[in-house]
Design a protein around this motif. Sequence first.
Motif, mmCIF file in Angstrom:
data_model
loop_
_atom_site.group_PDB
_atom_site.id
_atom_site.type_symbol
_atom_site.label_atom_id
_atom_site.label_comp_id
_atom_site.label_asym_id
_atom_site.label_seq_id
_atom_site.Cartn_x
_atom_site.Cartn_y
_atom_site.Cartn_z
ATOM 1 N N ALA A 124 0.749 -1.060 0.063
ATOM 2 C CA ALA A 124 -0.186 -0.068 -0.145
ATOM 3 C C ALA A 124 0.998 1.314 0.036
ATOM 4 O O ALA A 124 0.535 2.334 -0.727
ATOM 5 C CB ALA A 124 -0.916 0.178 1.295
ATOM 6 N N ASP A 125 1.843 1.222 0.677
ATOM 7 C CA ASP A 125 2.911 2.230 0.963
ATOM 8 C C ASP A 125 3.484 2.704 -0.684
ATOM 9 O O ASP A 125 3.738 3.900 -0.948
ATOM 10 C CB ASP A 125 3.795 2.308 2.008
ATOM 11 C CG ASP A 125 3.413 2.443 3.280
ATOM 12 O OD1 ASP A 125 2.353 2.964 3.469
ATOM 13 O OD2 ASP A 125 3.780 2.013 4.308
ATOM 14 N N GLU A 126 3.965 1.588 -1.092
ATOM 15 C CA GLU A 126 4.739 1.787 -2.546
ATOM 16 C C GLU A 126 3.571 2.444 -3.534
ATOM 17 O O GLU A 126 3.862 3.372 -4.127
ATOM 18 C CB GLU A 126 5.064 0.492 -2.939
ATOM 19 C CG GLU A 126 6.411 0.107 -2.398
ATOM 20 C CD GLU A 126 6.922 -1.276 -3.209
ATOM 21 O OE1 GLU A 126 7.899 -1.953 -2.699
ATOM 22 O OE2 GLU A 126 6.507 -1.602 -4.048
ATOM 23 N N ILE A 127 2.469 2.019 -3.540
ATOM 24 C CA ILE A 127 1.347 2.360 -4.311
ATOM 25 C C ILE A 127 0.970 3.495 -4.133
ATOM 26 O O ILE A 127 0.957 4.451 -5.151
ATOM 27 C CB ILE A 127 0.099 1.199 -4.112
ATOM 28 C CG1 ILE A 127 0.312 0.015 -4.836
ATOM 29 C CG2 ILE A 127 -0.929 1.947 -5.054
ATOM 30 C CD1 ILE A 127 -0.695 -1.045 -4.542
ATOM 31 N N ARG A 128 1.055 4.022 -2.868
ATOM 32 C CA ARG A 128 0.778 5.533 -2.803
ATOM 33 C C ARG A 128 1.864 6.568 -3.196
ATOM 34 O O ARG A 128 1.450 7.618 -3.657
ATOM 35 C CB ARG A 128 0.398 5.585 -1.065
ATOM 36 C CG ARG A 128 0.254 7.105 -0.380
ATOM 37 C CD ARG A 128 -0.002 7.055 0.925
ATOM 38 N NE ARG A 128 1.266 6.659 1.292
ATOM 39 C CZ ARG A 128 2.712 7.071 1.470
ATOM 40 N NH1 ARG A 128 2.878 8.311 1.091
ATOM 41 N NH2 ARG A 128 3.772 6.227 2.291
ATOM 42 N N LEU A 129 3.046 6.035 -2.740
ATOM 43 C CA LEU A 129 4.325 6.596 -3.339
ATOM 44 C C LEU A 129 4.294 6.926 -4.917
ATOM 45 O O LEU A 129 4.330 8.017 -5.445
ATOM 46 C CB LEU A 129 5.605 6.254 -2.823
ATOM 47 C CG LEU A 129 5.976 6.404 -1.700
ATOM 48 C CD1 LEU A 129 7.203 5.598 -1.096
ATOM 49 C CD2 LEU A 129 6.402 8.069 -1.443
ATOM 50 N N LEU A 130 3.884 5.847 -5.535
ATOM 51 C CA LEU A 130 3.784 5.848 -7.003
ATOM 52 C C LEU A 130 2.848 6.966 -7.389
ATOM 53 O O LEU A 130 2.880 7.497 -8.481
ATOM 54 C CB LEU A 130 3.667 4.291 -7.545
ATOM 55 C CG LEU A 130 3.655 4.229 -8.895
ATOM 56 C CD1 LEU A 130 4.596 4.786 -9.851
ATOM 57 C CD2 LEU A 130 2.983 2.960 -9.396
ATOM 58 N N LYS A 131 1.559 6.881 -6.649
ATOM 59 C CA LYS A 131 0.419 7.837 -7.246
ATOM 60 C C LYS A 131 1.005 9.155 -6.998
ATOM 61 O O LYS A 131 0.784 10.064 -7.929
ATOM 62 C CB LYS A 131 -0.754 7.580 -6.626
ATOM 63 C CG LYS A 131 -1.906 8.504 -6.578
ATOM 64 C CD LYS A 131 -3.017 8.190 -5.856
ATOM 65 C CE LYS A 131 -4.197 9.081 -6.050
ATOM 66 N NZ LYS A 131 -4.708 9.228 -7.670
ATOM 67 N N GLU A 132 1.634 9.435 -5.751
ATOM 68 C CA GLU A 132 2.133 10.827 -5.523
ATOM 69 C C GLU A 132 3.249 11.355 -6.584
ATOM 70 O O GLU A 132 3.032 12.460 -6.901
ATOM 71 C CB GLU A 132 2.798 10.866 -4.140
ATOM 72 C CG GLU A 132 1.562 10.667 -3.006
ATOM 73 C CD GLU A 132 2.223 10.717 -1.541
ATOM 74 O OE1 GLU A 132 3.523 10.548 -1.338
ATOM 75 O OE2 GLU A 132 1.392 10.553 -0.696
ATOM 76 N N ILE A 133 4.131 10.367 -6.865
ATOM 77 C CA ILE A 133 5.236 10.742 -7.958
ATOM 78 C C ILE A 133 4.725 10.952 -9.243
ATOM 79 O O ILE A 133 5.206 11.635 -9.986
ATOM 80 C CB ILE A 133 6.277 10.075 -7.670
ATOM 81 C CG1 ILE A 133 6.223 8.518 -8.352
ATOM 82 C CG2 ILE A 133 7.020 9.871 -6.104
ATOM 83 C CD1 ILE A 133 7.325 7.764 -8.353
ATOM 84 N N SER A 134 3.720 10.414 -9.530
ATOM 85 C CA SER A 134 2.995 10.547 -10.859
ATOM 86 C C SER A 134 2.507 11.849 -10.881
ATOM 87 O O SER A 134 2.098 12.172 -12.395
ATOM 88 C CB SER A 134 1.972 9.693 -10.927
ATOM 89 O OG SER A 134 2.648 8.472 -10.970
ATOM 90 N N GLU A 135 2.420 12.998 -10.168
ATOM 91 C CA GLU A 135 1.774 13.974 -10.280
ATOM 92 C C GLU A 135 2.685 14.909 -10.889
ATOM 93 O O GLU A 135 2.398 15.960 -11.725
ATOM 94 C CB GLU A 135 1.228 14.632 -8.597
ATOM 95 C CG GLU A 135 0.624 15.981 -8.896
ATOM 96 C CD GLU A 135 -0.094 16.396 -7.641
ATOM 97 O OE1 GLU A 135 -0.492 17.777 -7.769
ATOM 98 O OE2 GLU A 135 -0.163 15.532 -6.879
ATOM 99 N N LYS A 136 3.942 14.813 -10.339
ATOM 100 C CA LYS A 136 4.970 16.003 -10.904
ATOM 101 C C LYS A 136 6.389 15.174 -11.234
ATOM 102 O O LYS A 136 7.120 15.990 -11.722
ATOM 103 C CB LYS A 136 5.353 16.889 -9.618
ATOM 104 C CG LYS A 136 4.306 17.854 -9.439
ATOM 105 C CD LYS A 136 4.542 18.991 -8.438
ATOM 106 C CE LYS A 136 3.751 20.118 -8.382
ATOM 107 N NZ LYS A 136 4.212 21.098 -7.441
ATOM 108 N N SER A 137 6.597 14.091 -10.796
ATOM 109 C CA SER A 137 7.649 13.329 -11.259
ATOM 110 C C SER A 137 7.970 12.090 -12.277
ATOM 111 O O SER A 137 9.238 11.677 -12.467
ATOM 112 C CB SER A 137 8.532 12.823 -9.669
ATOM 113 O OG SER A 137 8.508 13.910 -8.670
#
Length: 359
Positions: A124-137
């Motif tokens: 879950a934490d990895e998926i959350r991070l992937l979603k977050e970095i997809s916004e700007k990174s």
Amino acid sequence: MTIKDVISRFDTTPFLFVGSGLTRRYLGLPNWEGLLDHFAHEVKNSRHSLLEYKVQTGLPLTSDPDIMLPKVAALIEHDYNLKWIKNPNIRHINDSCITSRNSPFRYELAQYITSISNVNDSYADEIRLLKEISEKSISGYITTNYDMFLENLLPDYKCYIGQKDILFEPVQGIAEIYKIHGSIERPESIVITESDYNEFNEKKGYLSAKLLTIFVEYPIIFIGYSMSDKDIDNIIKWIVGSLDRDQMQVFQERFIFINYDETAAEPRVETFFYPLKGHHEYVTMTAITLADFSLLYKELACRERKLPVRLLRRFKSELYDFVVDRDAAAKAKVSMPDDEHLLDDDLVLTIAKATESRH
């Protein structure tokens, strides 16, 4: 060299080239052979159903899976469709959606993938991070996966399914997902049988050009693939055939291959010589071996654009629409500020119809 060192060389945010390993990790989905094994069992109801189909191909059982499995898929599709018509007990979809032009096998395959796509809470934490970095990174995604993981995770991204979408719809090259082997959202688009792959390769010209453009403009991170994957091998061959040696050297510095190893206590960054099947050549890549993908995601988060990629895509899309709209272009007016005290950093440019602009 560390992951941070690798990311720091990027001149812009990367594209992620996503394979089935990522959704096996996050959704518990089977690999290609596992998927075919399920449907082989549906047809033959035997412990060795898939093996029977492999024997039917006439190929040695030790043959390359990338050659064997498309032939197996074609045999299964034929037998499954016949059984589906005759035996309502194996139907899991509403048969009203099937016409004489549709393949029940593909619609059942789409339904099956949907039914077993369950997020693994362990990641879950990895998926959350992937979603977050997809916004700007992250600039965008290319995938050969059929499932809906990326679309569900990134609803603000525009998705293109198959080569037809990429050919006939305006593509902006940012905040987009390219599903080059089709999607369960459109079961008939799925590339899985030998004839599907033949057709895909015959019509790959425009797709090759589009991928080459992306590879020129962005670093590429391959994630969820094995180092012997045929899809990656084919794509790299397309690129190698289009470039001279000096140009290829630039590409090689932008290719990052993520290698999953559950026993890796610490990430390893190495130079990897990727051999091209059927060629006496290789491509040099940077290989990052790790067990925890969040280590990669956290480093990518440190390199981000000033604006969310979804907004950049919207700006590009609206500018494109404005340029191709003859009526809008004919009414466009341009005014330049003549105030010498206005700093460039304070300058705002607005594109709009003159009657609507008051800035």
